[in-house]
Design an enzyme around this catalytic site. Structure first.
Site, PDB file in Angstrom:
ATOM      1  N   GLY A   1       0.724  -1.143   0.101  1.00  0.00           N
ATOM      2  CA  GLY A   1       0.074  -0.014   0.228  1.00  0.00           C
ATOM      3  C   GLY A   1       1.032   1.314  -0.091  1.00  0.00           C
ATOM      4  O   GLY A   1       0.506   2.460   0.336  1.00  0.00           O
ATOM      5  N   ALA A   2       2.265   1.186  -0.690  1.00  0.00           N
ATOM      6  CA  ALA A   2       2.798   2.273  -0.683  1.00  0.00           C
ATOM      7  C   ALA A   2       2.751   3.385  -1.595  1.00  0.00           C
ATOM      8  O   ALA A   2       3.490   4.438  -1.546  1.00  0.00           O
ATOM      9  CB  ALA A   2       4.193   1.511  -0.985  1.00  0.00           C
TER      10      ALA A   2
ATOM     11  N   SER B   1      -5.300  -1.084  13.517  1.00  0.00           N
ATOM     12  CA  SER B   1      -6.182   0.550  13.751  1.00  0.00           C
ATOM     13  C   SER B   1      -6.744   0.325  15.239  1.00  0.00           C
ATOM     14  O   SER B   1      -6.846  -0.684  15.742  1.00  0.00           O
ATOM     15  CB  SER B   1      -7.336   0.417  12.801  1.00  0.00           C
TER      16      SER B   1
ATOM     17  N   TYR C   1     -14.478  -3.387   8.263  1.00  0.00           N
ATOM     18  CA  TYR C   1     -13.066  -2.747   8.601  1.00  0.00           C
ATOM     19  C   TYR C   1     -12.610  -3.099  10.081  1.00  0.00           C
ATOM     20  O   TYR C   1     -11.558  -3.627  10.243  1.00  0.00           O
ATOM     21  CB  TYR C   1     -13.242  -1.374   8.415  1.00  0.00           C
TER      22      TYR C   1
ATOM     23  N   LYS D   1      -9.554  -5.511  11.275  1.00  0.00           N
ATOM     24  CA  LYS D   1      -8.505  -4.930  12.176  1.00  0.00           C
ATOM     25  C   LYS D   1      -8.249  -5.689  13.484  1.00  0.00           C
ATOM     26  O   LYS D   1      -7.248  -5.825  13.877  1.00  0.00           O
ATOM     27  CB  LYS D   1      -8.495  -3.400  12.286  1.00  0.00           C
TER      28      LYS D   1
END
Length: 253
Positions: A16-17, A146, A159, A163
């Site tokens: 995810g860079a 997260s 989500y 996480k």
């Protein structure tokens, strides 16, 4: 640079860079001498970041990777390692969110979020770990979790589930991989201002959320620099299975 936080000998794979936190992690580690394998689906953005790092004297290579495509993982790692050497640190950052009430989330929404955030991260970690074990090199895996792995908010149930799963995966992998000298920790950011969500913070909803953070501000990407350097470097050598929370006190509220 304090030798305790030295990453100049590390080869770091950042997923995810192409944007947001992944891009910031890559920049911070590259500035401190690490070789960076930049991985994401958006290869054009990665190429731009690769050139930016090289222009500053750093080492980087961009490789295409879709974490929902398990078959592409080995290819991406192979390309990165051919260019820079064996990966010693994985920053497992790629992820997505679908914002809907739970009763409106479709099976496709669920599969997309869980597939990228949990399944993809888990199998990339195990792919990297297998290579570290085969080389008997030890290693370091940093999963980006997260605060919603510990807390919940409306509209983000898949989500939050993903996480929470990442936090448990971090602990499970840490236990199994410790004997191979592979550390596995997680970084749990709170709300961070990025390109994707920047406009939200000036809306009534964003302002209300900020008021619920004890420090009364949203985080900046640079607020995570210290934590990522800690986890990616030898400074965290006696940490494994840990979750480092950086949230301005969000979870306290």
């Amino acid at each position: 640079m304090d030798p305790l936080f030295d990453v100049s000998r590390e080869i770091v794979l950042v997923t995810g860079a192409s944007q947001g936190l992944g891009r910031q992690f890559a920049r911070v580690l590259a500035e401190r001498g690490a070789g960076i394998v930049l991985a994401a689906r958006q290869i054009d953005k990665l190429k731009s970041l690769e050139q930016e790092i090289k222009d500053k004297g750093g080492r980087a290579v961009a490789v295409p990777l879709d974490v929902t495509d398990l078959a592409s993982m080995a290819t991406a790692i192979d390309r990165g390692e051919a260019a820079l050497g064996p990966v010693t640190v994985l920053i497992n950052n790629a992820g997505i969110a679908v914002e809907k009430l739970a009763v409106e989330q479709s099976e496709a929404d669920w599969d997309a979020v869980i597939g990228a955030n949990l399944k993809g991260a888990y199998f990339l970690a195990t792919e990297v770990a297998r290579r570290m074990i085969a080389r008997q090199q030890g290693g370091n895996i940093v999963n980006i979790a997260s605060v919603l792995g510990d807390s919940v908010m409306k509209f983000l149930s898949p989500y939050a589930v993903s996480k929470a799963g990442i936090i448990q995966a971090t602990k499970a992998l840490a236990l199994e991989l410790a004997s191979a000298r592979i550390r596995v920790n997680a970084l749990a950011p709170g709300y961070i201002d990025t390109d994707i969500n920047h406009a939200f913070w000036s809306t009534p909803g964003g302002e209300k959320l900020i008021k619920g953070i004890p420090q009364r501000r949203v985080g900046h990407e640079s607020d995570l620099d210290g934590a990522i350097l800690l986890l990616a470097s030898n400074a965290s050598r006696y940490m494994t299975g840990s979750v480092v929370t950086v949230d301005g006190g969000f979870l306290l509220a």
